[in-house]
Design an enzyme around this catalytic site. Structure first.
Site, PDB file in Angstrom:
ATOM      1  CB  CYS A 128      -0.925   0.035   1.205  1.00 24.87           C
ATOM      2  SG  CYS A 128      -1.900   1.539   1.225  1.00 24.87           S
ATOM      3  N   GLY A 247      -4.716  -4.558 -12.690  1.00 28.81           N
ATOM      4  CA  GLY A 247      -4.247  -3.245 -13.125  1.00 28.81           C
ATOM      5  C   GLY A 247      -4.931  -2.816 -14.404  1.00 28.81           C
TER       6      GLY A 247
HETATM    7  C1  LIG Z   1     -10.065   3.378  -3.980  1.00 31.65           C
HETATM    8  C2  LIG Z   1      -9.070   2.254  -3.980  1.00 31.65           C
HETATM    9  C3  LIG Z   1      -8.774   1.607  -2.781  1.00 31.65           C
HETATM   10  C4  LIG Z   1      -7.865   0.555  -2.759  1.00 31.65           C
HETATM   11  N1  LIG Z   1      -7.612  -0.084  -1.573  1.00 31.65           N
HETATM   12  C5  LIG Z   1      -6.771  -1.158  -1.562  1.00 31.65           C
HETATM   13  C6  LIG Z   1      -6.574  -1.896  -0.371  1.00 31.65           C
HETATM   14  O1  LIG Z   1      -7.169  -1.639   0.682  1.00 31.65           O
HETATM   15  N2  LIG Z   1      -5.708  -2.943  -0.423  1.00 31.65           N
HETATM   16  C7  LIG Z   1      -5.043  -3.312  -1.570  1.00 31.65           C
HETATM   17  O2  LIG Z   1      -4.270  -4.286  -1.557  1.00 31.65           O
HETATM   18  N3  LIG Z   1      -5.238  -2.627  -2.717  1.00 31.65           N
HETATM   19  C8  LIG Z   1      -6.076  -1.576  -2.729  1.00 31.65           C
HETATM   20  N4  LIG Z   1      -6.300  -0.903  -3.905  1.00 31.65           N
HETATM   21  C9  LIG Z   1      -5.574  -1.324  -5.122  1.00 31.65           C
HETATM   22  C10 LIG Z   1      -6.429  -2.246  -5.987  1.00 31.65           C
HETATM   23  O3  LIG Z   1      -6.777  -3.427  -5.310  1.00 31.65           O
HETATM   24  C11 LIG Z   1      -5.675  -2.603  -7.284  1.00 31.65           C
HETATM   25  O4  LIG Z   1      -4.504  -3.312  -6.958  1.00 31.65           O
HETATM   26  C12 LIG Z   1      -5.286  -1.379  -8.094  1.00 31.65           C
HETATM   27  O5  LIG Z   1      -6.296  -0.402  -8.047  1.00 31.65           O
HETATM   28  C13 LIG Z   1      -4.984  -1.703  -9.560  1.00 31.65           C
HETATM   29  O6  LIG Z   1      -6.087  -2.291 -10.196  1.00 31.65           O
HETATM   30  P1  LIG Z   1      -7.189  -1.442 -11.052  1.00 31.65           P
HETATM   31  O7  LIG Z   1      -6.420  -0.600 -12.011  1.00 31.65           O
HETATM   32  O8  LIG Z   1      -8.033  -2.496 -11.689  1.00 31.65           O
HETATM   33  O9  LIG Z   1      -7.932  -0.632 -10.061  1.00 31.65           O
HETATM   34  C14 LIG Z   1      -7.214   0.149  -3.954  1.00 31.65           C
HETATM   35  C15 LIG Z   1      -7.515   0.806  -5.148  1.00 31.65           C
HETATM   36  C16 LIG Z   1      -8.437   1.838  -5.179  1.00 31.65           C
HETATM   37  C17 LIG Z   1      -8.731   2.498  -6.489  1.00 31.65           C
END
Ligand SMILES: Cc1cc2nc3c(=O)[nH]c(=O)nc-3n(C[C@H](O)[C@H](O)[C@H](O)COP(=O)(O)O)c2cc1C
Length: 307
Positions: A128, A247
């Protein structure tokens, strides 16, 4: 048509999961989508003690993506077990609980206390970008998954504390992702998920202030897809354990790209905010693709990249 895959001892009916932090604890979504259709559900990351998260604004839209600096807001482990888990257990889909510790011992303690029935796997959030470096750092002051030896130590400690399937979630904010992935595999992770968000920022030129109160945050969404895809491809070649790709996956075609690159499963994140049905639409789209291309078993598609 067989869409079932396995991650460690975890067997999933299809390879589509919802990503941590983008699906809450399913409460907000369970009336909008058929949660039981998901391959699995990854919860918002939980920590041992409650966390308020960062100050707002902590979300900003960017071209083809979004920035967030939520800072792992959650009510802590005890509240999760008491208030959230009973509801999650009723859902007819495997539950993966995402955890983050502020020290090695906290990771181990979380894993031990979550060795509960009804939890299918643990995803270790080693990545994170929104927790202040002083809180979650190794000796060199970086995120855990920016350092191979810290990654190894944390996973080893968790491995000793639980028999559950361990998915190690890595940050893309590194030079050599394969090095970190191999450390995770050597320490006993059953699977690797990548990527978490890319450290990024955005500025309001009128006020000259950063758009996020935290100044920097994590970039997600379509903007990061090609980079995430490249990293998944690299890691899938570097380790023997299954890779979960994440991603910028917005459509079935995006998900199929990750699977062809070597991902055994995929996670859907930002897309859930655009379309709550994104993950279930993607499952249908993958099935259509398999039907059209006469692929009877999804495992034949994994890593089928022609180079
Ligand atoms: C609003 C938000 C909150 C997130 N919170 C977490 C989290 O609590 N733990 C985690 O491992 N990843 C968290 N992520 C990351 C996502 O799980 C993911 O790895 C990242 O957004 C990339 O994927 P995407 O482009 O499909 O969103 C968060 C992403 C967003 C957008």
């Amino acid at each position: 048509m067989n869409t079932a895959i396995s991650l460690g001892t975890l067997r999933l009916k299809n390879p589509v999961l919802v990503a941590s932090g983008t699906f809450g604890y399913a409460e907000e979504f369970k009336n909008l989508i058929k949660v039981e259709r998901l391959g699995a559900l990854v919860t918002k990351t939980i920590t041992l003690c409650p966390r308020q998260g960062n100050l707002p604004p902590r979300i900003a839209e960017t071209p083809s993506g979004m920035l967030n600096s939520i800072g792992l807001e959650n009510k802590g482990l005890d509240n999760f077990i008491k208030e959230k888990l009973p509801h999650l257990k009723k859902l007819d889909t495997p539950i993966v609980v995402s955890i983050a510790g502020e020290s090695l011992n906290e990771y181990a303690e979380l894993a031990k206390k979550l060795s509960l029935k009804g939890i299918s796997a643990l995803e270790l959030n080693l990545s994170c970008p929104n927790i202040k470096a002083a809180k979650i750092k190794n000796q060199r002051g970086t995120l855990i998954s920016q350092d191979a030896s810290a990654t190894y130590k944390v996973i080893k400690a968790v491995r000793r504390s639980t028999k559950k399937t361990i998915i190690a979630k890595l940050t893309p904010n590194v030079g050599d992702i394969s090095l970190i992935a191999r450390a995770a595999e050597d320490a006993g992770a059953d699977s690797i998920s990548l990527v978490n968000t890319f450290l990024a920022m955005s500025i309001d030129i009128k006020s000259k202030k950063p758009k996020l109160a935290n100044i920097t945050g994590g970039l997600s969404g379509p903007a990061i897809k090609p980079i995430a895809l490249r990293m998944v491809w690299e890691v899938a070649r570097a380790v023997k354990i299954p890779v979960v790709g994440c991603g910028g996956i917005m459509t079935a075609s995006d998900a199929i790209e990750f699977i062809i690159a070597g991902a055994r499963a995929v996670q859907i994140g930002t897309a859930n905010f655009v379309n709550p049905k994104a993950a279930t639409d993607i499952i249908l789209g993958i099935k259509d693709y398999m039907r059209i291309n006469k692929i009877t078993n999804i495992n034949k598609l994994i890593g089928s990249l022609k180079v």
